[in-house]
Design an enzyme around this catalytic site. Structure first.
Site, PDB file in Angstrom:
ATOM      1  N   HIS A  47      -7.147  -0.677   3.465  1.00  0.00           N
ATOM      2  CA  HIS A  47      -6.253  -1.062   2.045  1.00  0.00           C
ATOM      3  C   HIS A  47      -6.519   0.264   1.039  1.00  0.00           C
ATOM      4  CE1 HIS A  47      -8.238  -4.314   3.759  1.00  0.00           C
ATOM      5  NE2 HIS A  47      -7.211  -5.003   3.498  1.00  0.00           N
ATOM      6  N   HIS A  51       0.850  -1.212  -0.022  1.00  0.00           N
ATOM      7  CA  HIS A  51       0.194   0.092  -0.042  1.00  0.00           C
ATOM      8  C   HIS A  51       0.991   1.310   0.005  1.00  0.00           C
ATOM      9  CE1 HIS A  51      -3.261  -2.558   2.257  1.00  0.00           C
ATOM     10  NE2 HIS A  51      -3.272  -2.835   0.873  1.00  0.00           N
TER      11      HIS A  51
HETATM   12  C1  LIG Z   1       0.403  -6.955  -4.687  1.00  0.00           C
HETATM   13  C2  LIG Z   1      -0.331  -5.747  -4.319  1.00  0.00           C
HETATM   14  C3  LIG Z   1      -1.604  -6.062  -3.615  1.00  0.00           C
HETATM   15  C4  LIG Z   1      -2.505  -5.318  -3.125  1.00  0.00           C
HETATM   16  N1  LIG Z   1      -3.831  -5.409  -2.578  1.00  0.00           N
HETATM   17  C5  LIG Z   1      -4.738  -4.636  -2.387  1.00  0.00           C
HETATM   18  C6  LIG Z   1      -5.828  -4.872  -1.843  1.00  0.00           C
HETATM   19  O1  LIG Z   1      -6.055  -5.775  -1.605  1.00  0.00           O
HETATM   20  N2  LIG Z   1      -6.792  -3.946  -1.688  1.00  0.00           N
HETATM   21  C7  LIG Z   1      -6.456  -2.453  -1.702  1.00  0.00           C
HETATM   22  O2  LIG Z   1      -7.331  -1.474  -1.878  1.00  0.00           O
HETATM   23  N3  LIG Z   1      -5.243  -2.286  -2.532  1.00  0.00           N
HETATM   24  C8  LIG Z   1      -4.286  -3.227  -2.567  1.00  0.00           C
HETATM   25  N4  LIG Z   1      -3.200  -2.790  -3.232  1.00  0.00           N
HETATM   26  C9  LIG Z   1      -2.529  -1.326  -3.359  1.00  0.00           C
HETATM   27  C10 LIG Z   1      -3.347  -0.873  -4.804  1.00  0.00           C
HETATM   28  O3  LIG Z   1      -3.519  -1.686  -5.963  1.00  0.00           O
HETATM   29  C11 LIG Z   1      -2.657   0.415  -4.907  1.00  0.00           C
HETATM   30  O4  LIG Z   1      -2.882   1.455  -3.971  1.00  0.00           O
HETATM   31  C12 LIG Z   1      -3.057   1.170  -6.422  1.00  0.00           C
HETATM   32  O5  LIG Z   1      -2.982   0.328  -7.413  1.00  0.00           O
HETATM   33  C13 LIG Z   1      -2.281   2.451  -6.771  1.00  0.00           C
HETATM   34  O6  LIG Z   1      -2.829   3.247  -7.809  1.00  0.00           O
HETATM   35  P1  LIG Z   1      -1.942   4.025  -8.449  1.00  0.00           P
HETATM   36  O7  LIG Z   1      -2.568   4.606  -9.618  1.00  0.00           O
HETATM   37  O8  LIG Z   1      -1.333   5.029  -7.428  1.00  0.00           O
HETATM   38  O9  LIG Z   1      -0.609   3.058  -9.024  1.00  0.00           O
HETATM   39  P2  LIG Z   1      -0.751   1.929  -9.694  1.00  0.00           P
HETATM   40  O10 LIG Z   1      -2.020   1.136  -9.761  1.00  0.00           O
HETATM   41  O11 LIG Z   1       0.527   0.971  -9.156  1.00  0.00           O
HETATM   42  O12 LIG Z   1      -0.334   2.195 -11.316  1.00  0.00           O
HETATM   43  C14 LIG Z   1       1.033   2.950 -11.684  1.00  0.00           C
HETATM   44  C15 LIG Z   1       1.116   2.268 -13.167  1.00  0.00           C
HETATM   45  O13 LIG Z   1       2.075   3.020 -13.864  1.00  0.00           O
HETATM   46  C16 LIG Z   1       3.144   2.095 -14.388  1.00  0.00           C
HETATM   47  N5  LIG Z   1       4.410   2.697 -14.691  1.00  0.00           N
HETATM   48  C17 LIG Z   1       5.170   2.945 -13.703  1.00  0.00           C
HETATM   49  N6  LIG Z   1       6.259   3.659 -14.164  1.00  0.00           N
HETATM   50  C18 LIG Z   1       6.094   3.524 -15.606  1.00  0.00           C
HETATM   51  C19 LIG Z   1       6.670   4.213 -16.470  1.00  0.00           C
HETATM   52  N7  LIG Z   1       7.845   4.870 -16.442  1.00  0.00           N
HETATM   53  N8  LIG Z   1       6.308   4.244 -17.566  1.00  0.00           N
HETATM   54  C20 LIG Z   1       5.041   3.918 -18.091  1.00  0.00           C
HETATM   55  N9  LIG Z   1       4.154   3.397 -16.990  1.00  0.00           N
HETATM   56  C21 LIG Z   1       4.864   3.158 -15.730  1.00  0.00           C
HETATM   57  C22 LIG Z   1       2.940   0.772 -13.617  1.00  0.00           C
HETATM   58  O14 LIG Z   1       3.212  -0.369 -14.607  1.00  0.00           O
HETATM   59  C23 LIG Z   1       1.590   0.671 -13.273  1.00  0.00           C
HETATM   60  O15 LIG Z   1       0.589  -0.038 -14.217  1.00  0.00           O
HETATM   61  C24 LIG Z   1      -2.048  -3.752  -3.594  1.00  0.00           C
HETATM   62  C25 LIG Z   1      -1.192  -3.525  -4.490  1.00  0.00           C
HETATM   63  C26 LIG Z   1      -0.258  -4.354  -4.662  1.00  0.00           C
HETATM   64  C27 LIG Z   1       0.651  -3.966  -5.794  1.00  0.00           C
END
Ligand SMILES: Cc1cc2nc3c(=O)[nH]c(=O)nc-3n(C[C@H](O)[C@H](O)[C@H](O)COP(=O)(O)OP(=O)(O)OC[C@H]3O[C@@H](n4cnc5c(N)ncnc54)[C@H](O)[C@@H]3O)c2cc1C
Ligand SMILES: *[C@@H]1O[C@H](CO)[C@@H](O)[C@H](O)[C@H]1NC(C)=O
Ligand SMILES: *[C@@H]1O[C@H](CO)[C@@H](O)[C@H](O)[C@H]1NC(C)=O
Ligand SMILES: *[C@@H]1O[C@H](CO)[C@@H](O)[C@H](O)[C@H]1NC(C)=O
Ligand SMILES: *[C@@H]1O[C@H](CO)[C@@H](O)[C@H](O)[C@H]1NC(C)=O
Ligand SMILES: *[C@@H]1O[C@H](CO)[C@@H](O)[C@H](O)[C@H]1NC(C)=O
Ligand SMILES: *[C@@H]1O[C@H](CO)[C@@H](O)[C@H](O)[C@H]1NC(C)=O
Ligand SMILES: *[C@@H]1O[C@H](CO)[C@@H](O)[C@H](O)[C@H]1NC(C)=O
Ligand SMILES: *[C@@H]1O[C@H](CO)[C@@H](O)[C@H](O)[C@H]1NC(C)=O
Ligand SMILES: *[C@@H]1O[C@H](CO)[C@@H](O)[C@H](O)[C@H]1NC(C)=O
Ligand SMILES: *[C@@H]1O[C@H](CO)[C@@H](O)[C@H](O)[C@H]1NC(C)=O
Ligand SMILES: *[C@@H]1O[C@H](CO)[C@@H](O)[C@H](O)[C@H]1NC(C)=O
Ligand SMILES: *[C@@H]1O[C@H](CO)[C@@H](O)[C@H](O)[C@H]1NC(C)=O
Length: 581
Positions: free
Chosen positions: A558, A520
């Site tokens: 979460h 997280h």
């Molecule tokens: C293994 C795991 C289990 C989890 N379990 C839960 C759960 O059960 N419940 C819950 O609420 N939350 C959970 N989470 C947390 C939740 O998924 C995250 O809080 C959420 O996905 C974050 O969203 P975000 O948009 O900040 O980043 P992300 O969803 O991580 O998206 C970022 C994206 O940017 C892409 N990226 C990164 N760098 C680059 C680049 N240089 N060029 C192009 N693309 C790039 C990545 O590949 C990714 O697809 C979990 C996360 C993980 C990893």
């Protein structure tokens, strides 16, 4: 749309919209000017791209480093979620070795696919306590983030799908809206969930609450999960938001496109360099504005590679400093937890049963034919609790004592698989207690000026005396809960840490050795410190950040629900700005 990959479906748009659509997915010709170039097709990136491209006059280009997993059974099947963590759909990151964990370096995978973390997470959908968002509103000076206001964005991103089995009275229908993301909540019939719920209720004195309805403390008979009721498949940012853009000529989504650098025209962000697939040829996408949504690890990394970060650190890598921003990469919070393991009665449904091939074939057929059985779900009962004041006072823990009263400090949960290696040859339930209001923050730093090299992630788990005493109390509390008569006939014996571990020092050692990331991560490019109230990077122009790295502090539960809502709020803000122009 089933059976067709998103990229090839977009390619079918050739001739119907912008000329460059025809080039997908083979590669992008470059030198095209978009209104918004969005870097990272995870939760925040998908929501913002979808919301902005609802206006046909707004052109959006969404780059995602990871692949399109539309047809991947491992992503779509709830019971297979863990297998994605060691697949092409994850960045295989880990923390640096932690002195606070006797040198352990916990795994810290992140999502690497269209949908980002929502493609590989465990699907729990749980909002933070109201005071968390009120605090963010104050820090950022954006009133839209106040719980009472953000509540509308929470509702606008999800809808609740009633299920056909089991009672639903643990949910509060008024907390859900008519948004695209599906949430369901099935009572788990694994022979363990109800016992865990009852033991948490009696030992922690907690009431049942729908934690999506404005509570940061309470017991939960079954987690709400981003799983569709109809076919029991994972719903996630790609399915809920990405596919809505497939028919839009003004929206381009490009998987396997890894951004290496943001280019500036003076102090104005102007374009993004990226490489597609294994090809090392750099392409460039130009935008009127660049929105970074690469997640809490990769967003600060990309900013630093682009010259925005602590000046001295950048100079160590010969990166030209565009903006000395010392706070970039700091304030990295994560929920983290130590684990206990129990051998349970063989009639409890655990992953161990799947080592029997006949059983595995049976549940696979059941899921395929009826969308029921162990593969159709992954939710559990869990609870959020506060550490009692007298304990905090005795520990001199003024930090946790001072957090607002609606916030749990600890999240108690379980999983039906062993989480400590080597796994015993027996049916195992893992239980854990997560520090969800940690005091100590870690940081993300570059390890190279080469964008392909993973950053250094200093997780700093239990990095303060208060965090240490809080988790020790939580771990011992959970161990005592597991001794409760609620588990008679269910739990056979404690496997980890084991009966020889009794002194506080030994318990602390076991706790450290078993500690893991809840995945997280958040806070590393946060509002107030790096961003202004419009989520723009202070000190430059044309650059916004809108993902979990913007969160000033850790929510209580979460994190994905909060990312969907905040991204929705940012998209609304951007659209309002456009209408004013
Ligand atoms: C293994 C795991 C289990 C989890 N379990 C839960 C759960 O059960 N419940 C819950 O609420 N939350 C959970 N989470 C947390 C939740 O998924 C995250 O809080 C959420 O996905 C974050 O969203 P975000 O948009 O900040 O980043 P992300 O969803 O991580 O998206 C970022 C994206 O940017 C892409 N990226 C990164 N760098 C680059 C680049 N240089 N060029 C192009 N693309 C790039 C990545 O590949 C990714 O697809 C979990 C996360 C993980 C990893
Ligand atoms: C798009 O732009 C055209 C031409 O400027 C204008 O007539 C139309 O109203 C705009 N549509 C939207 C949805 O903004
Ligand atoms: C992931 O990284 C860990 C630790 O560096 C390593 O042991 C493991 O083999 C890696 N896994 C994959 C799938 O690359
Ligand atoms: C779900 O459906 C059941 C049976 O129709 C009904 O009793 C219950 O109130 C519904 N729950 C919600 C939250 O809509
Ligand atoms: C149900 O949710 C609403 C917010 O949607 C909240 O005001 C109310 O207190 C909740 N009811 C219960 C019983 O928790
Ligand atoms: C499992 O077996 C125990 C002991 O025989 C029994 O008490 C319990 O009810 C069973 N549980 C389930 C879920 O069948
Ligand atoms: C599950 O159902 C939804 C519609 O409710 C559909 O969009 C999706 O493609 C289905 N998924 C699978 C894997 O069948
Ligand atoms: C791309 O560059 C990286 C790092 O410089 C190198 O390891 C890799 O082999 C290159 N790939 C191709 C296809 O040239
Ligand atoms: C930075 O540049 C200097 C001078 O060209 C060189 O000596 C040094 O090795 C470079 N450092 C890195 C980390 O590339
Ligand atoms: C699917 O459900 C039906 C009706 O309950 C049942 O008869 C059948 O055995 C189930 N199929 C599988 C493969 O479990
Ligand atoms: C708390 O502070 C008091 C006064 O400084 C000290 O005597 C006591 O040992 C401290 N207790 C703990 C658990 O650190
Ligand atoms: C695990 O235990 C079962 C009996 O419960 C036995 O048949 C099997 O050989 C054991 N497997 C291993 C790897 O020890
Ligand atoms: C307890 O026993 C286990 C298994 O024999 C051993 O690995 C561990 O080091 C022991 N711990 C302590 C504190 O004695």
């Amino acid at each position: 749309m089933l059976g067709v990959s998103l990229a090839s479906s977009l390619a079918l748009l050739a001739g119907t919209g912008l000329a460059s659509a025809a080039a997908l997915p083979q590669g992008y010709p470059g030198n095209h000017q978009y209104d918004y170039v969005i870097v990272g097709g995870g939760v925040a990136g998908m929501v913002i791209a979808e919301q902005l491209s609802q206006n046909q006059n707004t052109t959006v280009f969404l780059l995602e480093a990871g692949p399109d997993g539309t047809n991947a059974a491992s992503i779509n099947t709830p019971g297979q979620a863990f297998s994605t963590w060691t697949s092409q759909y994850a960045w295989n990151y880990s923390s640096t070795a932690q002195s606070t964990l006797n040198g352990a370096a916990p795994a810290l995978q992140q999502g690497h696919a269209l949908g980002g973390g929502s493609a590989i997470n465990i699907m729990a959908y749980c909002r933070g306590a109201p005071s968390v968002f009120d605090e963010w509103a104050e820090v950022s000076e954006d009133d839209g983030l106040k719980w009472e206001n953000l509540f509308e964005d929470f509702k606008a991103t999800v809808h609740y799908e009633n299920t056909t089995t089991g009672p639903q009275d643990h949910l509060n229908a008024s907390a859900y809206g008519a948004g695209p993301l599906a949430v369901t909540s099935e009572i788990i019939e694994d022979g363990f969930s109800d016992h865990f719920h009852d033991a948490l209720a009696s030992s922690l004195g907690l009431q049942d609450r729908d934690l999506n309805a404005g509570f940061g403390i309470g017991n939960n008979r079954a987690s709400a999960e981003t799983i569709r009721a109809s076919n029991r498949t994972r719903d996630y940012a790609l399915e809920a938001y990405g596919w809505s853009m497939a028919g839009r000529a003004n929206a381009h989504i490009l998987p396997n496109a890894w951004a290496s650098k943001i280019n500036f025209d003076g102090k104005r962000a102007a374009s993004v360099d990226y490489v597609v697939g294994a090809d090392n040829k750099t392409q460039t996408a130009h935008g009127r504005e660049i929105i970074v949504t690469s997640g809490a690890i990769n967003t600060p990394k990309l900013l630093m590679l682009s010259g925005i970060g602590p000046a001295k650190h950048l100079r160590d890598f010969n990166i030209t400093v565009l903006l000395d921003a010392p706070a970039v990469g700091g304030n990295l919070y994560d929920h983290h937890y130590p684990v206990l393991e129990y051998e349970v009665h063989p009639n409890i449904t655990t992953s161990f049963l799947q080592e029997n091939k006949a059983y595995l074939n049976e549940i696979t057929a059941e899921y395929k034919d009826n969308a029921t059985g162990p593969l159709a779900n992954i939710g559990t009962s869990f609870a959020l609790a506060r550490i009692p004041d007298d304990v905090l006072i005795a520990n001199n823990d003024t930090f946790h004592l001072s957090t607002p009263e609606d916030r749990g400090h600890l999240l108690f949960q379980y999983g039906s698989a062993p989480m400590i290696r080597p796994a015993p040859n027996a049916s195992i339930i893992s239980v854990w207690v997560a520090l969800v209001q940690p005091e100590a923050a870690g940081q993300v730093r570059l390890n190279s000026s080469d964008f392909r090299v993973a950053p250094l992630i200093d997780s700093n788990y239990y990095g303060s005396k208060n965090d240490m005493s809080a988790i020790l109390w939580g771990y011992k509390k959970l161990r005592s809960i597991m001794e409760s008569p609620d588990f008679d006939g269910v739990v056979k014996r404690e496997v980890y840490p084991g009966s020889n571990v009794t002194s506080d020092a030994d318990i602390m050692g076991a706790l450290k050795a078993s500690s893991q990331s809840f995945h997280h991560v958040l806070g590393s490019v946060s509002l107030g410190r790096v961003l202004d109230k419009h989520f723009r990077v202070k000190g430059v122009e044309g650059l916004r950040v809108a993902d979990s790295s913007t969160f000033p502090s850790a929510p209580t539960c979460h994190t994905q629900a909060d990312v969907y809502a905040v991204a929705h709020r940012v998209a609304r803000m951007i659209r309002e700005e456009r209408e004013v122009c």
